[in-house]
Write an enzyme that holds these catalytic residues in place. Structure first.
Site, PDB file in Angstrom:
ATOM      1  N   ARG A   1      -9.998   0.713   8.556  1.00 60.12           N
ATOM      2  CA  ARG A   1      -9.558  -0.649   8.851  1.00 60.12           C
ATOM      3  C   ARG A   1     -10.654  -1.468   9.503  1.00 60.12           C
ATOM      4  NH1 ARG A   1      -3.679  -0.002   8.700  1.00 60.12           N
ATOM      5  NH2 ARG A   1      -2.684  -1.999   9.049  1.00 60.12           N
TER       6      ARG A   1
ATOM      7  N   ARG B   1      10.857  -1.801  10.453  1.00 62.39           N
ATOM      8  CA  ARG B   1       9.835  -1.375  11.413  1.00 62.39           C
ATOM      9  C   ARG B   1       9.790  -2.336  12.594  1.00 62.39           C
ATOM     10  NH1 ARG B   1       4.482  -0.528   8.003  1.00 62.39           N
ATOM     11  NH2 ARG B   1       3.721  -1.733   9.759  1.00 62.39           N
TER      12      ARG B   1
ATOM     13  N   LYS C   1       0.833  -1.217   0.000  1.00 63.88           N
ATOM     14  CA  LYS C   1       0.000   0.000   0.000  1.00 63.88           C
ATOM     15  C   LYS C   1       0.862   1.260   0.000  1.00 63.88           C
ATOM     16  CE  LYS C   1      -2.287  -0.836   3.873  1.00 63.88           C
ATOM     17  NZ  LYS C   1      -1.900  -2.176   4.332  1.00 63.88           N
TER      18      LYS C   1
ATOM     19  N   ARG D   1      -1.013  -9.297  13.094  1.00 66.95           N
ATOM     20  CA  ARG D   1      -1.563  -8.232  12.239  1.00 66.95           C
ATOM     21  C   ARG D   1      -2.446  -8.827  11.153  1.00 66.95           C
ATOM     22  NH1 ARG D   1       3.977  -5.934  10.684  1.00 66.95           N
ATOM     23  NH2 ARG D   1       2.948  -4.957   8.907  1.00 66.95           N
TER      24      ARG D   1
ATOM     25  N   ARG E   1      11.255  -5.766   3.981  1.00 72.86           N
ATOM     26  CA  ARG E   1      10.925  -4.336   3.973  1.00 72.86           C
ATOM     27  C   ARG E   1      11.874  -3.511   4.839  1.00 72.86           C
ATOM     28  NH1 ARG E   1       4.898  -2.450   4.720  1.00 72.86           N
ATOM     29  NH2 ARG E   1       4.961  -3.514   6.721  1.00 72.86           N
TER      30      ARG E   1
HETATM   31  P1  ADP Z   1       0.564  -2.573   7.638  1.00 72.16           P
HETATM   32  O1  ADP Z   1      -0.545  -2.212   6.705  1.00 72.16           O
HETATM   33  O2  ADP Z   1       1.774  -3.112   6.963  1.00 72.16           O
HETATM   34  O3  ADP Z   1       0.093  -3.466   8.766  1.00 72.16           O
HETATM   35  P2  ADP Z   1       0.482   0.139   8.810  1.00 72.16           P
HETATM   36  O4  ADP Z   1       1.644   1.049   8.875  1.00 72.16           O
HETATM   37  O5  ADP Z   1      -0.662   0.530   7.939  1.00 72.16           O
HETATM   38  O6  ADP Z   1       1.082  -1.271   8.378  1.00 72.16           O
HETATM   39  O7  ADP Z   1      -0.103  -0.093  10.285  1.00 72.16           O
HETATM   40  C1  ADP Z   1       0.705  -0.451  11.376  1.00 72.16           C
HETATM   41  C2  ADP Z   1      -0.137  -0.569  12.651  1.00 72.16           C
HETATM   42  O8  ADP Z   1      -0.723   0.710  12.972  1.00 72.16           O
HETATM   43  C3  ADP Z   1      -1.338  -1.522  12.599  1.00 72.16           C
HETATM   44  O9  ADP Z   1      -0.961  -2.853  12.859  1.00 72.16           O
HETATM   45  C4  ADP Z   1      -2.257  -0.931  13.693  1.00 72.16           C
HETATM   46  O10 ADP Z   1      -1.820  -1.305  14.986  1.00 72.16           O
HETATM   47  C5  ADP Z   1      -2.027   0.570  13.543  1.00 72.16           C
HETATM   48  N1  ADP Z   1      -3.018   1.198  12.620  1.00 72.16           N
HETATM   49  C6  ADP Z   1      -2.751   1.732  11.408  1.00 72.16           C
HETATM   50  N2  ADP Z   1      -3.865   2.205  10.834  1.00 72.16           N
HETATM   51  C7  ADP Z   1      -4.883   1.954  11.700  1.00 72.16           C
HETATM   52  C8  ADP Z   1      -6.285   2.185  11.684  1.00 72.16           C
HETATM   53  N3  ADP Z   1      -6.898   2.759  10.636  1.00 72.16           N
HETATM   54  N4  ADP Z   1      -7.019   1.787  12.765  1.00 72.16           N
HETATM   55  C9  ADP Z   1      -6.442   1.209  13.823  1.00 72.16           C
HETATM   56  N5  ADP Z   1      -5.125   0.956  13.905  1.00 72.16           N
HETATM   57  C10 ADP Z   1      -4.341   1.317  12.864  1.00 72.16           C
END
Ligand code: ADP
Length: 213
Positions: free
Chosen positions: A86, A157, A13, A168, A125
């Site tokens: 999400r 990360r 993404k 996740r 990554r």
């Molecule tokens: P990825 O899509 O690779 O899991 P992100 O950087 O999008 O990585 O998200 C990392 C973490 O941040 C998620 O596992 C969650 O804990 C938190 N997070 C990100 N976006 C949201 C969201 N919209 N609602 C709740 N938690 C979120």
């Protein structure tokens, strides 16, 4: 144009969002990035956010919606949402927010990928802590782990480890995957095979966007 990128963790993404920003000059809103930045503050909320992220769980809707509202209200042109919504509550709140602003959602790009391929990408990554550029050690030819743009040493990360990835992914299947049918029913969903090379995935995105007015 307002776009949502919907995909399991590590599907690409962020990479596709960066392509969209450079071609269409959209504002990239990554809730993951916004959260990681907010962690630099040493307070109770940051502690809670960090705990949840490292456990592969979602951060509370309240915190996320607050972050998103601030970002969207200041975005004049279109936005590309990466990592939001999400879950169903966030999707509905986003609809209401757009309505309030007199805007609409144009398309939801669903980047589909198997868990195995996503996991492999997660392991490779690396990100640049200075400029945020994303790299993949399995796909890029790199002699040293240095950012090609600003020469900073790349980092992994904290939540990019096998155990957190599995959590996740479980959270994604339970909370986020149901949004596929949510947006399908609204006629907004376009599916793209994200296991292909990143340039090929972006070509498909360009094709889709060219059919939207
Ligand atoms: P990825 O899509 O690779 O899991 P992100 O950087 O999008 O990585 O998200 C990392 C973490 O941040 C998620 O596992 C969650 O804990 C938190 N997070 C990100 N976006 C949201 C969201 N919209 N609602 C709740 N938690 C979120």
């Amino acid at each position: 144009m307002n776009i949502i990128l919907l995909a399991p963790p590590a599907a690409g993404k962020g990479t596709q969002a960066q392509f969209l920003v450079s071609k269409y000059h959209m504002k990239h809103i990554s809730t993951g990035e916004l959260l990681r930045k907010s962690l630099k503050q040493d307070d109770e909320i940051s502690k809670e956010i960090k705990e949840r992220m490292n456990a592969g769980r979602l951060v509370s809707d309240e915190i996320i919606l607050d972050l998103i509202a601030k970002e969207i209200e200041t975005a004049k042109e279109g936005v590309v949402l990466d990592g939001f919504p999400r879950n169903r509550v966030q999707a509905i709140e986003y609809e209401q927010l757009l309505q309030k602003l007199g805007q609409k959602l144009d398309v939801v790009l669903y980047l589909s990928i198997s868990k195995e391929v996503a996991k492999k990408r997660m392991k490779g990554r690396r990100t640049c802590p200075t400029c945020g550029k994303i790299y993949n050690m399995h796909m890029e030819e790199m002699l040293e782990e240095l950012c090609g743009s600003c020469h900073t040493s790349l980092v992994s990360r904290e939540d990019d480890n096998e155990e957190t990835f599995d959590l996740r992914y479980e959270t994604y299947m339970r909370e986020t995957d149901p949004l596929i049918s949510f947006y399908q029913e609204k006629g907004l969903l376009k599916q793209i095979d994200a296991s292909k090379e990143k340039e090929e995935v972006f070509k498909k995105i360009e094709q889709i966007l060219s059919t939207l007015s």
